[in-house]
Scaffold this motif. Structure first.
Motif, PDB file in Angstrom:
ATOM      1  N   PHE A 247       0.838  -1.195   0.000  1.00 40.41           N
ATOM      2  CA  PHE A 247       0.000   0.000   0.000  1.00 40.41           C
ATOM      3  C   PHE A 247       0.884   1.260   0.000  1.00 40.41           C
ATOM      4  O   PHE A 247       1.918   1.292   0.664  1.00 40.41           O
ATOM      5  CB  PHE A 247      -0.895   0.049   1.246  1.00 40.41           C
ATOM      6  N   GLY A 248       0.435   2.259  -0.737  1.00 41.17           N
ATOM      7  CA  GLY A 248       1.084   3.558  -0.639  1.00 41.17           C
ATOM      8  C   GLY A 248       0.595   4.303   0.608  1.00 41.17           C
ATOM      9  O   GLY A 248      -0.471   4.008   1.141  1.00 41.17           O
ATOM     10  N   VAL A 249       1.384   5.238   1.060  1.00 38.36           N
ATOM     11  CA  VAL A 249       1.031   6.030   2.243  1.00 38.36           C
ATOM     12  C   VAL A 249       0.852   7.486   1.825  1.00 38.36           C
ATOM     13  O   VAL A 249       1.710   8.070   1.162  1.00 38.36           O
ATOM     14  CB  VAL A 249       2.139   5.937   3.325  1.00 38.36           C
ATOM     15  N   ASP A 250      -0.305   8.058   2.191  1.00 41.08           N
ATOM     16  CA  ASP A 250      -0.552   9.472   1.894  1.00 41.08           C
ATOM     17  C   ASP A 250       0.318  10.342   2.788  1.00 41.08           C
ATOM     18  O   ASP A 250       0.329  10.177   4.010  1.00 41.08           O
ATOM     19  CB  ASP A 250      -2.021   9.816   2.102  1.00 41.08           C
ATOM     20  N   ARG A 251       1.044  11.250   2.184  1.00 45.60           N
ATOM     21  CA  ARG A 251       1.896  12.149   2.964  1.00 45.60           C
ATOM     22  C   ARG A 251       1.159  13.451   3.247  1.00 45.60           C
ATOM     23  O   ARG A 251       0.431  13.960   2.397  1.00 45.60           O
ATOM     24  CB  ARG A 251       3.182  12.437   2.198  1.00 45.60           C
ATOM     25  N   PRO A 252       1.362  14.004   4.437  1.00 41.77           N
ATOM     26  CA  PRO A 252       0.691  15.262   4.783  1.00 41.77           C
ATOM     27  C   PRO A 252       1.189  16.405   3.911  1.00 41.77           C
ATOM     28  O   PRO A 252       2.300  16.387   3.428  1.00 41.77           O
ATOM     29  CB  PRO A 252       1.050  15.477   6.251  1.00 41.77           C
TER      30      PRO A 252
END
Length: 252
Positions: A247-252
């Motif tokens: 899974f990719g991780v959403d960055r702030p």
């Protein structure tokens, strides 16, 4: 706490003895009757324990000969990711090849197949609506590693150059690229994994034993407007593949 099933306890003890090299690779184990007497259990319990170790890939049964310690087989990771998975839009031959990944496949498509009730529900169409049904057999280094049964509504692809997934100008390019060519933009894939046991047909195609563990993945791919554009049932042999979800991780 619930008590562990007797055959699982026996399987654990036998596994420990095998991994400690009490029996060498290729060596025949004592008979089930003898082992059952040694452990003070019924023959049916010993049968289930050894069947479990056969399923796990530690033992192999040879008809009319007995049960033997088998050469351990490496379970290679199978990455499930929108960036790597062929079914979500890329070819198995594109990009750097992951070791043990599918490098060839056979396919057979049928047009104008009425959708069974379950498939119709997954595709948001009526039972009996016409679909293209494609069966895939994926190979890695000459060994079968995955089966897939895919369904696409002909209401979406009928009359277009991409109606057959493995023929035409975008043959083998995957769902995303093919759908994009007719103005349908794919945005989401949903997968439901379930453990199961191989049927006779699946075992024959995958080169495994009936009852071996497999992972069944129900996958449905959706367009940006929420329409399902393809659904598939995939079967992966547990003894050869360890499925890993990335899974990719959403960055702030």
């Amino acid at each position: 706490m619930p008590r562990e099933a007797p055959y699982l306890a026996v399987a654990d003890v036998l596994r420990t003895r095998i991994l400690a090299d009490e029996w060498q690779i290729g060596e025949r184990l004592p008979s089930r009757a003898r082992l059952a007497e040694e452990y003070g259990v019924g023959r049916n319990v010993m049968q289930r324990a050894m069947d479990r170790l056969i399923t796990d890939g530690l033992l192999e049964g040879r008809a009319g000969s007995g049960t033997y310690v088998r050469t351990p087989r490496e379970r290679l990771p199978l990455i499930r990711s929108r960036h790597r998975d062929r079914g979500f839009g890329s070819s198995p031959c594109s990009g750097a090849r992951q070791r043990g990944s599918a490098d060839a496949w056979d396919s057979h498509s049928r047009m104008r197949v009425p959708a069974p009730e379950e498939i119709a529900m997954r595709l948001g169409i009526r039972p009996g609506d016409l679909c293209v049904n494609t069966h895939y057999e994926f190979l890695a280094d000459g060994l079968p590693v995955q089966l897939s049964d895919s369904w696409e509504p002909m209401a979406i692809t009928g009359g277009t150059p991409i109606v057959l997934p493995e023929k035409g100008p975008l043959a083998g390019k995957g769902v995303v690229e093919r759908m994009r060519s007719i103005g349908v933009v794919v945005s989401t894939v949903a997968e439901v994994p379930r453990p199961a046991r191989a049927t006779q047909t699946q075992a024959n195609l995958l080169g495994i034993s009936v009852g071996n563990l497999v992972l069944q993945i129900e996958r449905t791919i959706y367009a940006t407007d929420g329409r399902p554009v393809e659904t598939a049932d995939m079967v992966i042999p547990d003894v050869r593949r360890e499925v890993v979800y990335e899974f990719g991780v959403d960055r702030p």
